[in-house]
Design a protein around this motif. Structure first.
Motif, PDB file in Angstrom:
ATOM      1  N   LEU A  45       7.244   2.927 -18.883  1.00  0.00           N
ATOM      2  CA  LEU A  45       6.823   4.309 -19.242  1.00  0.00           C
ATOM      3  C   LEU A  45       7.344   4.430 -20.847  1.00  0.00           C
ATOM      4  CD1 LEU A  45       7.242   6.517 -16.319  1.00  0.00           C
ATOM      5  CD2 LEU A  45       5.249   5.709 -17.250  1.00  0.00           C
ATOM      6  N   GLN A  46       8.475   3.963 -21.290  1.00  0.00           N
ATOM      7  CA  GLN A  46       8.892   3.897 -22.648  1.00  0.00           C
ATOM      8  C   GLN A  46       8.012   3.075 -23.934  1.00  0.00           C
ATOM      9  OE1 GLN A  46      13.252   2.885 -22.449  1.00  0.00           O
ATOM     10  NE2 GLN A  46      13.642   4.888 -21.458  1.00  0.00           N
ATOM     11  N   GLU A  47       7.225   2.131 -23.183  1.00  0.00           N
ATOM     12  CA  GLU A  47       6.441   1.521 -23.984  1.00  0.00           C
ATOM     13  C   GLU A  47       5.221   2.435 -24.926  1.00  0.00           C
ATOM     14  OE1 GLU A  47       4.874  -1.874 -21.915  1.00  0.00           O
ATOM     15  OE2 GLU A  47       6.559  -2.800 -21.599  1.00  0.00           O
ATOM     16  N   ARG A  48       5.196   2.039 -25.926  1.00  0.00           N
ATOM     17  CA  ARG A  48       4.522   2.880 -26.681  1.00  0.00           C
ATOM     18  C   ARG A  48       2.912   2.357 -26.705  1.00  0.00           C
ATOM     19  NH1 ARG A  48       7.662   4.726 -32.091  1.00  0.00           N
ATOM     20  NH2 ARG A  48       9.212   5.936 -31.098  1.00  0.00           N
ATOM     21  N   LYS A  49       2.141   2.350 -25.574  1.00  0.00           N
ATOM     22  CA  LYS A  49       0.844   1.700 -25.264  1.00  0.00           C
ATOM     23  C   LYS A  49       0.041   3.011 -24.798  1.00  0.00           C
ATOM     24  CE  LYS A  49       2.547  -2.823 -24.842  1.00  0.00           C
ATOM     25  NZ  LYS A  49       2.358  -4.270 -23.931  1.00  0.00           N
ATOM     26  N   ILE A  50      -1.402   2.640 -24.882  1.00  0.00           N
ATOM     27  CA  ILE A  50      -2.230   3.930 -24.350  1.00  0.00           C
ATOM     28  C   ILE A  50      -2.310   3.390 -22.745  1.00  0.00           C
ATOM     29  CG2 ILE A  50      -4.471   4.536 -24.191  1.00  0.00           C
ATOM     30  CD1 ILE A  50      -4.884   3.636 -27.133  1.00  0.00           C
ATOM     31  N   GLY A  51      -1.833   4.354 -22.130  1.00  0.00           N
ATOM     32  CA  GLY A  51      -1.881   4.238 -20.442  1.00  0.00           C
ATOM     33  C   GLY A  51      -3.319   4.131 -19.841  1.00  0.00           C
ATOM     34  N   ILE A  52      -3.472   3.101 -19.307  1.00  0.00           N
ATOM     35  CA  ILE A  52      -4.792   3.034 -18.419  1.00  0.00           C
ATOM     36  C   ILE A  52      -4.351   2.943 -17.069  1.00  0.00           C
ATOM     37  CG2 ILE A  52      -5.882   1.807 -20.331  1.00  0.00           C
ATOM     38  CD1 ILE A  52      -5.162  -0.829 -18.914  1.00  0.00           C
ATOM     39  N   SER A  53      -5.405   3.382 -16.258  1.00  0.00           N
ATOM     40  CA  SER A  53      -5.024   3.344 -14.748  1.00  0.00           C
ATOM     41  C   SER A  53      -5.211   2.037 -13.884  1.00  0.00           C
ATOM     42  CB  SER A  53      -5.818   4.512 -14.120  1.00  0.00           C
ATOM     43  OG  SER A  53      -7.152   4.173 -14.217  1.00  0.00           O
ATOM     44  N   MET A  54      -4.494   1.870 -12.754  1.00  0.00           N
ATOM     45  CA  MET A  54      -4.944   0.738 -11.868  1.00  0.00           C
ATOM     46  C   MET A  54      -5.062   1.420 -10.627  1.00  0.00           C
ATOM     47  SD  MET A  54      -2.529  -2.508 -10.842  1.00  0.00           S
ATOM     48  CE  MET A  54      -2.604  -3.144 -12.455  1.00  0.00           C
ATOM     49  N   SER A  55      -6.191   0.784  -9.994  1.00  0.00           N
ATOM     50  CA  SER A  55      -6.818   1.422  -8.595  1.00  0.00           C
ATOM     51  C   SER A  55      -5.991   0.952  -7.512  1.00  0.00           C
ATOM     52  CB  SER A  55      -8.269   1.058  -8.531  1.00  0.00           C
ATOM     53  OG  SER A  55      -8.240  -0.481  -8.363  1.00  0.00           O
ATOM     54  N   ARG A  56      -6.083   1.106  -6.376  1.00  0.00           N
ATOM     55  CA  ARG A  56      -5.335   0.797  -5.282  1.00  0.00           C
ATOM     56  C   ARG A  56      -5.881  -0.610  -4.879  1.00  0.00           C
ATOM     57  NH1 ARG A  56      -2.727   3.381  -0.905  1.00  0.00           N
ATOM     58  NH2 ARG A  56      -3.479   5.314  -1.770  1.00  0.00           N
ATOM     59  N   GLU A  57      -6.830  -0.932  -4.896  1.00  0.00           N
ATOM     60  CA  GLU A  57      -7.599  -2.362  -4.618  1.00  0.00           C
ATOM     61  C   GLU A  57      -6.856  -3.092  -5.473  1.00  0.00           C
ATOM     62  OE1 GLU A  57      -9.282   0.607  -4.924  1.00  0.00           O
ATOM     63  OE2 GLU A  57      -9.810   0.894  -2.632  1.00  0.00           O
ATOM     64  N   GLU A  58      -6.795  -2.755  -6.894  1.00  0.00           N
ATOM     65  CA  GLU A  58      -6.644  -4.041  -7.839  1.00  0.00           C
ATOM     66  C   GLU A  58      -5.056  -4.173  -7.742  1.00  0.00           C
ATOM     67  OE1 GLU A  58      -6.288  -4.693 -12.743  1.00  0.00           O
ATOM     68  OE2 GLU A  58      -6.923  -2.819 -11.744  1.00  0.00           O
ATOM     69  N   ASP A  82       0.964   6.356  -7.331  1.00  0.00           N
ATOM     70  CA  ASP A  82      -0.299   7.132  -7.794  1.00  0.00           C
ATOM     71  C   ASP A  82      -0.285   8.580  -7.353  1.00  0.00           C
ATOM     72  OD1 ASP A  82      -0.518   7.196  -4.953  1.00  0.00           O
ATOM     73  OD2 ASP A  82      -2.626   6.877  -4.957  1.00  0.00           O
ATOM     74  N   GLY A  83       0.738   9.095  -6.769  1.00  0.00           N
ATOM     75  CA  GLY A  83       1.056  10.496  -6.290  1.00  0.00           C
ATOM     76  C   GLY A  83      -0.074  11.115  -5.762  1.00  0.00           C
ATOM     77  N   GLY A  84      -1.069  10.360  -4.811  1.00  0.00           N
ATOM     78  CA  GLY A  84      -2.100  11.064  -4.154  1.00  0.00           C
ATOM     79  C   GLY A  84      -3.482  10.966  -4.995  1.00  0.00           C
ATOM     80  N   SER A  85      -3.225  10.537  -6.336  1.00  0.00           N
ATOM     81  CA  SER A  85      -4.358  10.472  -7.207  1.00  0.00           C
ATOM     82  C   SER A  85      -5.620   9.520  -6.827  1.00  0.00           C
ATOM     83  CB  SER A  85      -4.060  10.811  -8.464  1.00  0.00           C
ATOM     84  OG  SER A  85      -3.558   9.575  -9.011  1.00  0.00           O
ATOM     85  N   GLY A  86      -5.228   8.371  -6.351  1.00  0.00           N
ATOM     86  CA  GLY A  86      -6.023   7.103  -6.132  1.00  0.00           C
ATOM     87  C   GLY A  86      -5.916   6.253  -7.150  1.00  0.00           C
ATOM     88  N   ALA A  87      -5.235   6.659  -8.160  1.00  0.00           N
ATOM     89  CA  ALA A  87      -4.980   5.622  -9.401  1.00  0.00           C
ATOM     90  C   ALA A  87      -3.628   6.099  -9.946  1.00  0.00           C
ATOM     91  CB  ALA A  87      -6.038   5.866 -10.578  1.00  0.00           C
ATOM     92  N   ALA A  88      -2.980   4.850 -10.571  1.00  0.00           N
ATOM     93  CA  ALA A  88      -1.538   5.067 -11.109  1.00  0.00           C
ATOM     94  C   ALA A  88      -1.570   4.151 -12.400  1.00  0.00           C
ATOM     95  CB  ALA A  88      -0.491   4.181 -10.029  1.00  0.00           C
ATOM     96  N   ASP A  99       0.984  -1.134   0.041  1.00  0.00           N
ATOM     97  CA  ASP A  99      -0.077   0.127  -0.065  1.00  0.00           C
ATOM     98  C   ASP A  99       0.817   1.291  -0.045  1.00  0.00           C
ATOM     99  OD1 ASP A  99      -2.749   1.000   0.580  1.00  0.00           O
ATOM    100  OD2 ASP A  99      -1.626   1.980   2.134  1.00  0.00           O
ATOM    101  N   ALA A 100       1.937   1.091   0.854  1.00  0.00           N
ATOM    102  CA  ALA A 100       2.852   2.418   0.834  1.00  0.00           C
ATOM    103  C   ALA A 100       3.579   2.456  -0.852  1.00  0.00           C
ATOM    104  CB  ALA A 100       3.775   2.202   1.932  1.00  0.00           C
ATOM    105  N   LEU A 101       3.757   1.389  -1.173  1.00  0.00           N
ATOM    106  CA  LEU A 101       4.366   1.364  -2.736  1.00  0.00           C
ATOM    107  C   LEU A 101       3.367   2.012  -3.606  1.00  0.00           C
ATOM    108  CD1 LEU A 101       6.872   0.825  -4.335  1.00  0.00           C
ATOM    109  CD2 LEU A 101       5.850  -1.372  -4.723  1.00  0.00           C
TER     110      LEU A 101
END
Length: 303
Positions: free
Chosen positions: A273-286, A220-226, A213-215
């Motif tokens: 981050l260097q991969e050329r893919k559309i970035g989707i988010s992942m939640s804390r729970e996931e 996520d930088g405090g946004s709730g999704a990374a 959880d700390a990681l």
């Protein structure tokens, strides 16, 4: 040289005068006014009677036993430990009255007391934790009467593991999967080594989930999704650090996780981050679900 006595210096004369005055002056009478006064010191006979009273009342042995318990348990908060220890001592005494003393022998009270023992010291303090685990084992075994018969009741053991995970806030799916690996059947007698392994694994799961959880809080930088790419890279690096196979000692999960150095972790995130893919988010729970699943997969099942 002329044989006459020289006069004493003023300082020497004053010191000699004060010395004669102190010898001649009577002892001061005790203060009778409202001002503070020093309490009288007990005589030698009174000291002996006080010591005899403490021995006769059992206070000396009780305090000595309490201090030994503190040294044995090594709690993180010794004062709270002593307060709770004496409270339980009063409730468990033959003269205790009320509902609390009447319900002490029941399974819910034994489970609560076993949890209290197990939470006294962190599992990294091996000697203290093992001692407290032994005390919890005896509590669940009705004071140790069933220990020679092979262990405590499997139903109480499984319920204790469930309460450790529930009270610690472990993810529900991870806790259920872990209990499926370390629980015993209700009719089985659980030996102490299995009991210790199960409770220790549950506590390590709680710490592992807290570190994950700390990681994620960093990702996520405090946004709730990374970013999902970064999270997946971190999970792969964590899995590689854990390695293949099963660990016989639960504490080695955290030792393996500590090998996940910041340099290797930063490199994995940069590559993601260097991969050329559309970035989707992942939640804390996931993220916690995936991270704790890696942990549970490495737990050696109880046979």
């Amino acid at each position: 040289q002329d044989g006459r006595k020289r006069p004493l210096p003023p300082v020497t004369k004053m010191a000699a005068y004060e010395k004669r005055r102190a010898v001649a002056a009577p002892a001061p009478a005790p203060a009778t006014g409202s001002g503070p006064s020093e309490p009288p010191r007990p005589a030698a006979g009174e000291l002996g009677s006080e010591a005899e009273f403490l021995l006769r009342a059992g206070v000396t042995a009780m305090v000595r036993e309490a201090l030994l318990k503190v040294l044995e348990a090594r709690p993180e908060e010794p004062v709270s430990f002593l307060a709770d220890y004496f409270e339980r001592l009063v409730l468990g005494s033959p003269g205790a009255t009320g509902e609390a003393s009447a319900e002490l022998p029941g399974p819910p009270q034994r489970l609560a007391r076993a949890l209290w023992y197990l939470r006294l010291a962190h599992h990294s303090h091996r000697t203290a934790f093992d001692s407290n685990a032994g005390a919890a084992y005896e509590v669940l075994g009705a004071g140790g009467r069933r220990r020679k018969a092979g262990g405590v009741d499997g139903r109480l053991y499984s319920e204790l593991l469930r309460r450790i995970c529930q009270h610690g806030g472990a993810p529900a799916e991870a806790a259920a999967a872990l209990l499926g690996r370390v629980r015993c059947r209700d009719h089985e007698a659980v030996p102490f080594d299995v009991f210790r392994y199960g409770v220790l694994t549950c506590f390590v799961l709680l710490e592992f989930a807290a570190k994950a959880d700390a990681l994620f809080a960093i990702l996520d930088g405090g946004s709730g999704a990374a970013d999902s790419r970064v999270c997946q890279a971190v999970l792969r690096a964590l899995e590689d650090a854990l390695g293949a196979g099963h660990f016989s000692l639960p504490g080695r999960y955290l030792e393996a996780g500590s090998k996940l150095g910041p340099d290797g972790l930063a490199l994995a995130m940069d590559r993601a981050l260097q991969e050329r893919k559309i970035g989707i988010s992942m939640s804390r729970e996931e993220f916690l679900k995936k991270a704790t699943a890696l942990f549970v997969a490495k737990v050696k099942p109880v046979e």
